[in-house]
Design a protein around this motif. Structure first.
Motif, PDB file in Angstrom:
ATOM      1  N   SER A 143      -4.030  -9.725 -20.209  1.00 46.96           N
ATOM      2  CA  SER A 143      -5.308  -9.666 -19.889  1.00 46.96           C
ATOM      3  C   SER A 143      -5.795  -8.104 -19.391  1.00 46.96           C
ATOM      4  N   THR A 144      -6.880  -7.881 -19.344  1.00 43.03           N
ATOM      5  CA  THR A 144      -7.472  -6.808 -18.996  1.00 43.03           C
ATOM      6  C   THR A 144      -8.002  -6.721 -17.577  1.00 43.03           C
ATOM      7  N   ASN A 145      -7.886  -7.709 -16.996  1.00 45.52           N
ATOM      8  CA  ASN A 145      -8.318  -7.923 -15.559  1.00 45.52           C
ATOM      9  C   ASN A 145      -7.360  -7.625 -14.205  1.00 45.52           C
ATOM     10  N   GLU A 146      -6.096  -7.443 -14.657  1.00 46.79           N
ATOM     11  CA  GLU A 146      -4.999  -7.461 -13.721  1.00 46.79           C
ATOM     12  C   GLU A 146      -4.883  -5.594 -13.462  1.00 46.79           C
ATOM     13  N   ILE A 147      -4.632  -5.372 -12.173  1.00 46.21           N
ATOM     14  CA  ILE A 147      -4.143  -4.038 -11.846  1.00 46.21           C
ATOM     15  C   ILE A 147      -2.767  -3.939 -11.248  1.00 46.21           C
ATOM     16  N   GLY A 148      -2.297  -2.616 -11.045  1.00 45.48           N
ATOM     17  CA  GLY A 148      -1.189  -2.526 -10.374  1.00 45.48           C
ATOM     18  C   GLY A 148      -1.313  -1.407  -9.537  1.00 45.48           C
ATOM     19  N   VAL A 149      -0.910  -1.459  -8.092  1.00 48.29           N
ATOM     20  CA  VAL A 149      -0.996  -0.590  -7.253  1.00 48.29           C
ATOM     21  C   VAL A 149       0.268  -0.045  -6.899  1.00 48.29           C
ATOM     22  N   PHE A 150       0.224   1.340  -6.479  1.00 49.19           N
ATOM     23  CA  PHE A 150       1.365   2.072  -6.409  1.00 49.19           C
ATOM     24  C   PHE A 150       1.100   3.039  -5.539  1.00 49.19           C
TER      25      PHE A 150
ATOM     26  N   ASN B 167       7.486  -4.749 -11.492  1.00 49.45           N
ATOM     27  CA  ASN B 167       6.419  -5.689 -11.241  1.00 49.45           C
ATOM     28  C   ASN B 167       4.951  -5.374 -11.574  1.00 49.45           C
ATOM     29  N   GLU B 168       4.651  -4.334 -11.031  1.00 53.45           N
ATOM     30  CA  GLU B 168       3.145  -3.992 -11.070  1.00 53.45           C
ATOM     31  C   GLU B 168       2.845  -3.412 -12.437  1.00 53.45           C
ATOM     32  N   LEU B 169       3.725  -2.643 -13.123  1.00 55.27           N
ATOM     33  CA  LEU B 169       3.538  -2.289 -14.449  1.00 55.27           C
ATOM     34  C   LEU B 169       3.591  -3.504 -15.511  1.00 55.27           C
ATOM     35  N   ASP B 170       4.489  -4.419 -15.195  1.00 55.02           N
ATOM     36  CA  ASP B 170       4.526  -5.384 -16.086  1.00 55.02           C
ATOM     37  C   ASP B 170       3.373  -6.404 -15.885  1.00 55.02           C
ATOM     38  N   ARG B 171       2.940  -6.602 -14.621  1.00 55.93           N
ATOM     39  CA  ARG B 171       1.503  -7.438 -14.553  1.00 55.93           C
ATOM     40  C   ARG B 171       0.698  -6.894 -15.266  1.00 55.93           C
ATOM     41  N   VAL B 172       0.246  -5.478 -15.411  1.00 56.09           N
ATOM     42  CA  VAL B 172      -0.761  -4.794 -16.195  1.00 56.09           C
ATOM     43  C   VAL B 172      -0.558  -5.016 -17.553  1.00 56.09           C
ATOM     44  N   LEU B 173       0.851  -4.819 -18.116  1.00 54.31           N
ATOM     45  CA  LEU B 173       0.888  -5.083 -19.384  1.00 54.31           C
ATOM     46  C   LEU B 173       0.878  -6.423 -20.003  1.00 54.31           C
ATOM     47  N   GLY B 174       1.002  -7.352 -19.263  1.00 52.35           N
ATOM     48  CA  GLY B 174       0.990  -8.915 -19.520  1.00 52.35           C
ATOM     49  C   GLY B 174       2.283  -9.469 -19.666  1.00 52.35           C
ATOM     50  N   GLY B 175       3.514  -8.796 -18.908  1.00 53.68           N
ATOM     51  CA  GLY B 175       4.694  -9.380 -19.003  1.00 53.68           C
ATOM     52  C   GLY B 175       5.895  -8.317 -19.364  1.00 53.68           C
ATOM     53  N   GLY B 176       5.357  -7.248 -19.869  1.00 53.52           N
ATOM     54  CA  GLY B 176       6.307  -6.138 -20.476  1.00 53.52           C
ATOM     55  C   GLY B 176       5.639  -5.494 -21.671  1.00 53.52           C
TER      56      GLY B 176
ATOM     57  N   ASP C 270       8.005  10.654  -1.772  1.00 56.14           N
ATOM     58  CA  ASP C 270       8.876  11.819  -2.277  1.00 56.14           C
ATOM     59  C   ASP C 270       9.616  11.272  -3.129  1.00 56.14           C
ATOM     60  N   LYS C 271       9.969  10.154  -3.306  1.00 52.62           N
ATOM     61  CA  LYS C 271      11.016   9.928  -4.375  1.00 52.62           C
ATOM     62  C   LYS C 271      10.154   9.219  -5.815  1.00 52.62           C
ATOM     63  N   GLY C 272       8.988   9.347  -5.679  1.00 49.29           N
ATOM     64  CA  GLY C 272       8.192   8.924  -6.879  1.00 49.29           C
ATOM     65  C   GLY C 272       7.106   7.778  -6.539  1.00 49.29           C
ATOM     66  N   LEU C 273       7.011   7.044  -7.544  1.00 48.85           N
ATOM     67  CA  LEU C 273       5.765   6.044  -7.407  1.00 48.85           C
ATOM     68  C   LEU C 273       6.422   4.652  -7.023  1.00 48.85           C
ATOM     69  N   MET C 274       6.060   4.110  -5.718  1.00 52.71           N
ATOM     70  CA  MET C 274       6.748   2.862  -5.331  1.00 52.71           C
ATOM     71  C   MET C 274       5.636   1.682  -5.308  1.00 52.71           C
ATOM     72  N   GLU C 275       6.049   0.500  -5.627  1.00 54.87           N
ATOM     73  CA  GLU C 275       4.996  -0.697  -6.063  1.00 54.87           C
ATOM     74  C   GLU C 275       4.610  -0.985  -4.492  1.00 54.87           C
ATOM     75  N   VAL C 276       3.236  -1.355  -4.588  1.00 57.23           N
ATOM     76  CA  VAL C 276       2.694  -1.835  -3.344  1.00 57.23           C
ATOM     77  C   VAL C 276       2.460  -3.450  -3.663  1.00 57.23           C
ATOM     78  N   GLN C 277       3.276  -4.328  -3.095  1.00 59.45           N
ATOM     79  CA  GLN C 277       3.400  -5.709  -3.309  1.00 59.45           C
ATOM     80  C   GLN C 277       2.169  -6.377  -2.499  1.00 59.45           C
ATOM     81  N   ASN C 278       1.702  -5.695  -1.432  1.00 58.37           N
ATOM     82  CA  ASN C 278       0.451  -6.205  -0.669  1.00 58.37           C
ATOM     83  C   ASN C 278      -0.554  -5.281  -0.687  1.00 58.37           C
ATOM     84  N   PRO C 279      -1.226  -5.280  -1.709  1.00 56.01           N
ATOM     85  CA  PRO C 279      -2.559  -4.497  -1.690  1.00 56.01           C
ATOM     86  C   PRO C 279      -3.395  -4.641  -0.302  1.00 56.01           C
ATOM     87  N   SER C 280      -3.597  -6.015  -0.100  1.00 54.77           N
ATOM     88  CA  SER C 280      -4.540  -6.119   1.111  1.00 54.77           C
ATOM     89  C   SER C 280      -4.053  -5.387   2.601  1.00 54.77           C
ATOM     90  N   GLU C 281      -2.823  -5.483   2.451  1.00 57.38           N
ATOM     91  CA  GLU C 281      -2.314  -4.728   3.835  1.00 57.38           C
ATOM     92  C   GLU C 281      -2.435  -3.259   3.803  1.00 57.38           C
TER      93      GLU C 281
END
Length: 453
Positions: free
Chosen positions: A256-263, A74-83, A267-278
């Motif tokens: 958009s160029t304003n979106e960011i993805g947080v990972f 979801n984070e990568l799709d958000r940055v790409l604009g949907g895929g 140990d198992k690789g990059l995991m998505e961070v659904q709540n960056p504020s936390e």
């Protein structure tokens, strides 16, 4: 056939010259010219009556939504604009070891399991090394084809034979074309290899992702034309020794160029961070002067961050000013506002301002948080840990309105904050939010009376 001739190419900007020069007139770099053989390009005759090349009327051009390939993140799709858009050329840049190859390999697992065929061409690792990383990340799809090759002609042949739905080239700095005599990674090689990728992508409607390294200044290695040729440019940011990564789009023709993805790197690789504020507020100290929470917007996503400031007396005539994660010049400007409009004499004090978590933010809505943190440390007064502030500060000390104030307040309420100090201009038309008290302020003095009471 035209005879090949020698030219001199600047390795920093790609400027071409028939003779060697000590200083490049394009980028003003010294000793950057390297001799190369200019291979004449074949001319293709195009008939003026050919309907394939006839211009189209604006009214007859369709505007259907682009076909996209979901990446499973979801984070990568958000940055790409949907895929990933079919027929697009995507450039992913970042420091060595930041996680570019890991992210792309994890993406292959989801895309391959959905039936799409992927060709992964690596010029840096052998297929055995890629297999070992895939086993560590749990990538087991049978639709992932691997090739360890740096010759562009061989890669083109592999694409033609495999007919994949997605191509990944890691990295563009290792790929070369035989007719160009310069070394792989040079301006000419990178430009020609990317041009070949673009022709394949647009001609065969195959999305291609190319990985690019960055220089020590943080920009993509190779000519600047590289970023102009591709459809999307993504930057992978963060400290390689830290646990989190930020994926940011600096160019996107399909989103958009304003979106960011947080990972988060695990140990198992990059995991998505659904709540960056936390994540950004984890470990935040309570009841300590110089710490306050503010809210920034990354595209449509509100994100709470902690601004920390340390102001201490110095015996030296020139006090130190440092800023981490925030524009240094902005911090100096806001300190001048505190001195002139509030009367805080900071001339004999060192000031250190830090955005906790290592994220970088340039949004002016952080101004009020920076001023509050500096004032709190200077006066050694603790700010209510359940209070958040945001607002832009002008040179006369006024607090100016910001965008998406309601979204910021909702994010503060979701994270358990009880009060928000915002610009008074944003109170107009603002709906009340349950459980949170909102203060509207017009200037810095009024804001500090509420924050440091």
């Amino acid at each position: 056939m035209a005879k090949a001739k020698n030219i001199y190419v600047c390795q920093e900007c790609g400027y071409e010259s028939p003779k060697w020069m000590g200083k490049c007139p394009g980028c003003n770099g010294w000793s950057t010219f390297v001799e190369e053989i200019a291979v004449p390009k074949r001319q293709t005759a195009v008939s003026a009556s050919d309907k394939k090349y006839a211009p189209l009327s604006l009214e007859n051009i369709g505007t259907d939504e682009e076909q996209r390939i979901r990446t499973g993140s979801n984070e990568l799709d958000r940055v790409l604009g949907g895929g990933i858009v079919k027929g697009s050329l995507v450039l992913v840049g970042g420091d060595p070891g930041i996680g570019k190859s890991t992210l792309l390999l994890q993406m292959c697992e989801h895309i391959g399991n959905n039936g799409a065929k992927i060709l992964y061409a690596s010029g840096e690792e052998s297929v055995r090394q890629i297999k070992m990383r895939a086993d560590r990340l749990g990538v087991k799809t049978s639709n992932l084809l691997l090739i360890s090759e740096t010759n562009m002609d061989v890669i083109e042949g592999a694409i033609k034979n495999a007919s994949p739905d997605l191509v990944i080239v890691d990295s563009i700095q290792t790929v070369f074309k035989e007719e160009i005599t310069s070394a792989p990674g040079s301006v000419s090689q990178v430009r020609e290899a990317t041009s070949s990728m673009m022709r394949i992508s647009k001609g065969q409607n195959i999305p291609i992702i190319i990985v690019g390294h960055v220089t020590k200044e943080g920009s993509l290695a190779g000519p600047r034309v590289l970023e102009h040729m591709v459809d999307t440019v993504l930057y992978f940011e963060g400290e390689r020794h830290a646990t989190y990564r930020v994926l940011r789009a600096v160019k996107n023709r399909f989103g958009s160029t304003n979106e960011i993805g947080v990972f988060e790197m695990q140990d198992k690789g990059l995991m998505e961070v659904q709540n960056p504020s936390e994540l950004m507020l984890a470990g935040r100290p309570l009841n300590v002067p110089g710490s306050i929470v503010t809210c920034c917007m990354e595209g449509t996503r509100p994100m709470l961050v902690e601004v920390q400031a340390l102001v201490c007396f110095t015996n030296f005539g020139m006090p130190r000013r440092t800023a981490t994660g925030i524009d240094y010049n902005r911090v100096v400007l806001l300190m001048a506002v505190l001195e002139k409009r509030v009367g805080m004499q900071l001339i004999s004090y060192d000031s250190y301002v830090n955005l906790a978590g290592g994220i970088k933010v340039t949004e002016p809505a952080l101004d009020l948080g920076i001023i509050a943190a500096i004032a709190s440390s200077f006066k050694d007064q603790v700010i209510d840990p359940h209070m958040a502030v945001f607002g832009e500060v002008g040179l006369t000390g006024e607090v100016r309105g910001i965008s998406m104030a309601e979204k910021r307040i909702m994010e503060c309420a979701k994270m358990g904050f009880k009060a928000c100090v915002i610009p008074k201009a944003n109170l107009k038309g603002l709906k009340p939010v349950d459980g949170i008290k909102i203060y509207g302020v017009e200037n810095v003095n009024e804001a500090l009376q509420i924050i440091l009471k």
